[in-house]
Scaffold this motif. Structure first.
Motif, PDB file in Angstrom:
ATOM      1  N   GLN A  87       2.981 -46.645 -17.471  1.00 32.51           N
ATOM      2  CA  GLN A  87       1.955 -45.797 -16.882  1.00 32.51           C
ATOM      3  C   GLN A  87       0.589 -46.264 -17.368  1.00 32.51           C
ATOM      4  OE1 GLN A  87       2.955 -41.861 -18.086  1.00 32.51           O
ATOM      5  NE2 GLN A  87       4.878 -41.825 -16.967  1.00 32.51           N
ATOM      6  N   PRO A  88      -0.271 -46.737 -16.454  1.00 30.56           N
ATOM      7  CA  PRO A  88      -1.584 -47.224 -16.904  1.00 30.56           C
ATOM      8  C   PRO A  88      -2.428 -46.080 -17.453  1.00 30.56           C
ATOM      9  CG  PRO A  88      -1.441 -47.192 -14.503  1.00 30.56           C
ATOM     10  CD  PRO A  88      -0.068 -46.858 -15.029  1.00 30.56           C
ATOM     11  N   GLY A  89      -3.095 -46.344 -18.555  1.00 30.11           N
ATOM     12  CA  GLY A  89      -3.980 -45.357 -19.162  1.00 30.11           C
ATOM     13  C   GLY A  89      -3.252 -44.282 -19.946  1.00 30.11           C
ATOM     14  N   ALA A  90      -1.915 -44.349 -20.034  1.00 30.92           N
ATOM     15  CA  ALA A  90      -1.163 -43.321 -20.752  1.00 30.92           C
ATOM     16  C   ALA A  90      -1.277 -43.562 -22.245  1.00 30.92           C
ATOM     17  CB  ALA A  90       0.291 -43.352 -20.329  1.00 30.92           C
ATOM     18  N   MET A  91      -1.388 -42.481 -22.999  1.00 32.58           N
ATOM     19  CA  MET A  91      -1.510 -42.564 -24.451  1.00 32.58           C
ATOM     20  C   MET A  91      -0.361 -41.808 -25.100  1.00 32.58           C
ATOM     21  SD  MET A  91      -4.421 -44.091 -25.381  1.00 32.58           S
ATOM     22  CE  MET A  91      -4.580 -43.390 -26.994  1.00 32.58           C
ATOM     23  N   MET A  92       0.164 -42.342 -26.181  1.00 31.48           N
ATOM     24  CA  MET A  92       1.203 -41.645 -26.925  1.00 31.48           C
ATOM     25  C   MET A  92       0.520 -40.597 -27.802  1.00 31.48           C
ATOM     26  SD  MET A  92       4.361 -44.059 -27.279  1.00 31.48           S
ATOM     27  CE  MET A  92       5.020 -43.002 -28.392  1.00 31.48           C
ATOM     28  N   PRO A  93       1.158 -39.451 -28.025  1.00 23.50           N
ATOM     29  CA  PRO A  93       0.544 -38.428 -28.879  1.00 23.50           C
ATOM     30  C   PRO A  93       0.308 -38.966 -30.286  1.00 23.50           C
ATOM     31  CG  PRO A  93       2.469 -37.568 -27.726  1.00 23.50           C
ATOM     32  CD  PRO A  93       2.421 -39.027 -27.451  1.00 23.50           C
ATOM     33  N   GLY A  94      -0.845 -38.644 -30.831  1.00 22.26           N
ATOM     34  CA  GLY A  94      -1.174 -39.069 -32.193  1.00 22.26           C
ATOM     35  C   GLY A  94      -1.773 -40.461 -32.274  1.00 22.26           C
ATOM     36  N   PRO A 122      -4.668 -43.327 -31.663  1.00 22.71           N
ATOM     37  CA  PRO A 122      -6.119 -43.292 -31.488  1.00 22.71           C
ATOM     38  C   PRO A 122      -6.494 -43.738 -30.070  1.00 22.71           C
ATOM     39  CG  PRO A 122      -5.476 -45.195 -32.785  1.00 22.71           C
ATOM     40  CD  PRO A 122      -4.230 -44.356 -32.587  1.00 22.71           C
ATOM     41  N   ALA A 123      -7.685 -43.357 -29.663  1.00 27.49           N
ATOM     42  CA  ALA A 123      -8.168 -43.733 -28.332  1.00 27.49           C
ATOM     43  C   ALA A 123      -8.342 -45.250 -28.264  1.00 27.49           C
ATOM     44  CB  ALA A 123      -9.506 -43.046 -28.071  1.00 27.49           C
ATOM     45  N   PRO A 124      -8.229 -45.818 -27.077  1.00 27.90           N
ATOM     46  CA  PRO A 124      -8.383 -47.270 -26.965  1.00 27.90           C
ATOM     47  C   PRO A 124      -9.786 -47.696 -27.358  1.00 27.90           C
ATOM     48  CG  PRO A 124      -8.278 -46.272 -24.787  1.00 27.90           C
ATOM     49  CD  PRO A 124      -7.961 -45.196 -25.787  1.00 27.90           C
ATOM     50  N   TYR A 125      -9.902 -48.899 -27.871  1.00 28.20           N
ATOM     51  CA  TYR A 125     -11.182 -49.427 -28.338  1.00 28.20           C
ATOM     52  C   TYR A 125     -12.079 -49.729 -27.143  1.00 28.20           C
ATOM     53  CZ  TYR A 125     -14.623 -52.585 -30.304  1.00 28.20           C
ATOM     54  OH  TYR A 125     -15.792 -53.179 -30.673  1.00 28.20           O
ATOM     55  N   VAL A 126     -13.275 -49.205 -27.196  1.00 31.34           N
ATOM     56  CA  VAL A 126     -14.299 -49.501 -26.207  1.00 31.34           C
ATOM     57  C   VAL A 126     -15.439 -50.174 -26.957  1.00 31.34           C
ATOM     58  CG1 VAL A 126     -15.906 -48.537 -24.529  1.00 31.34           C
ATOM     59  CG2 VAL A 126     -13.659 -47.500 -24.826  1.00 31.34           C
ATOM     60  N   PRO A 127     -15.746 -51.435 -26.624  1.00 31.67           N
ATOM     61  CA  PRO A 127     -16.788 -52.117 -27.385  1.00 31.67           C
ATOM     62  C   PRO A 127     -18.140 -51.449 -27.185  1.00 31.67           C
ATOM     63  CG  PRO A 127     -16.133 -53.425 -25.481  1.00 31.67           C
ATOM     64  CD  PRO A 127     -15.195 -52.252 -25.555  1.00 31.67           C
ATOM     65  N   PRO A 128     -18.971 -51.457 -28.216  1.00 29.78           N
ATOM     66  CA  PRO A 128     -20.294 -50.845 -28.086  1.00 29.78           C
ATOM     67  C   PRO A 128     -21.160 -51.670 -27.136  1.00 29.78           C
ATOM     68  CG  PRO A 128     -20.137 -52.007 -30.156  1.00 29.78           C
ATOM     69  CD  PRO A 128     -18.768 -52.045 -29.532  1.00 29.78           C
ATOM     70  N   PRO A 129     -22.158 -51.045 -26.532  1.00 32.07           N
ATOM     71  CA  PRO A 129     -23.041 -51.815 -25.655  1.00 32.07           C
ATOM     72  C   PRO A 129     -23.835 -52.825 -26.473  1.00 32.07           C
ATOM     73  CG  PRO A 129     -23.914 -49.616 -26.003  1.00 32.07           C
ATOM     74  CD  PRO A 129     -22.558 -49.645 -26.622  1.00 32.07           C
ATOM     75  N   PRO A 130     -24.267 -53.893 -25.844  1.00 32.19           N
ATOM     76  CA  PRO A 130     -25.041 -54.878 -26.603  1.00 32.19           C
ATOM     77  C   PRO A 130     -26.336 -54.250 -27.112  1.00 32.19           C
ATOM     78  CG  PRO A 130     -25.079 -55.383 -24.251  1.00 32.19           C
ATOM     79  CD  PRO A 130     -24.117 -54.253 -24.452  1.00 32.19           C
ATOM     80  N   PRO A 131     -26.818 -54.704 -28.259  1.00 31.02           N
ATOM     81  CA  PRO A 131     -28.034 -54.102 -28.816  1.00 31.02           C
ATOM     82  C   PRO A 131     -29.231 -54.363 -27.901  1.00 31.02           C
ATOM     83  CG  PRO A 131     -27.461 -56.078 -30.021  1.00 31.02           C
ATOM     84  CD  PRO A 131     -26.337 -55.808 -29.071  1.00 31.02           C
TER      85      PRO A 131
END
Length: 165
Positions: free
Chosen positions: A80-87, A89-98
């Motif tokens: 299932q795309p985007g499915a997360m297991m309980p407990g 952490p959220a997927p890593y989203v890189p910070p925007p460039p400075p």
């Protein structure tokens, strides 16, 4: 003379080792052959297992999740795309460039031109900019007597002359 004597002794020693090895090889006993009955024996036929019993065993293996420690199905499907297991952490989203640290050090004119620092690709130097200049993603929208308007794809800056204290 001493060198010839040493060479002769080494030749005698080599010949002695060769003769002893040959005698040992002649006296060696051949490996025991396997009895002929073992060579001609055939493996026993596999035992017939009823299909119903095989099907029940297959269902037990599939239903028991043999590769999971708790032998229970996963709480969420893996396909299932985007499915997360309980407990988890959220997927890593890189910070925007400075964003660049832009600063106006002076404005002269008319026609108005500004001296700016922090232009990407030209770090460490001051750059004279005019209305309409483009530096990578940055566009100089306007230069007036007191402000410089710089726009990027996601923001707009209104910069004034930096005051020295």
């Amino acid at each position: 003379m001493k060198g010839r004597r040493l060479e002769a002794m080494l030749w005698v020693l080599a010949l002695l080792v060769l003769v002893l090895g040959w005698q040992r090889w002649r006296r060696a006993e051949p490996d025991a052959d396997a009895p002929p009955s073992a060579l001609q024996a055939t493996p026993p036929e596999p035992r017939a297992v009823p299909r119903a019993r095989l099907a029940a065993a297959g269902r037990a293996v599939v239903g028991g999740n043999p590769f999971r420690l708790d032998r229970a199905p996963a709480p969420i499907g893996f396909n299932q795309p985007g499915a997360m297991m309980p407990g988890m952490p959220a997927p890593y989203v890189p910070p925007p460039p400075p964003r660049p640290q832009l600063a106006v050090t002076g404005i002269v004119g008319p026609p108005w031109q500004a001296v700016m620092e922090g232009i990407p690709g030209r770090e460490g130097t001051s750059v004279v900019v005019r209305r309409g200049d483009v530096f990578g993603d940055l566009r100089i929208r306007d230069v007036t007597r007191t402000t410089v308007v710089v726009s990027a794809p996601d923001t707009t800056w209104r910069l004034t002359v930096r005051r020295w204290q």
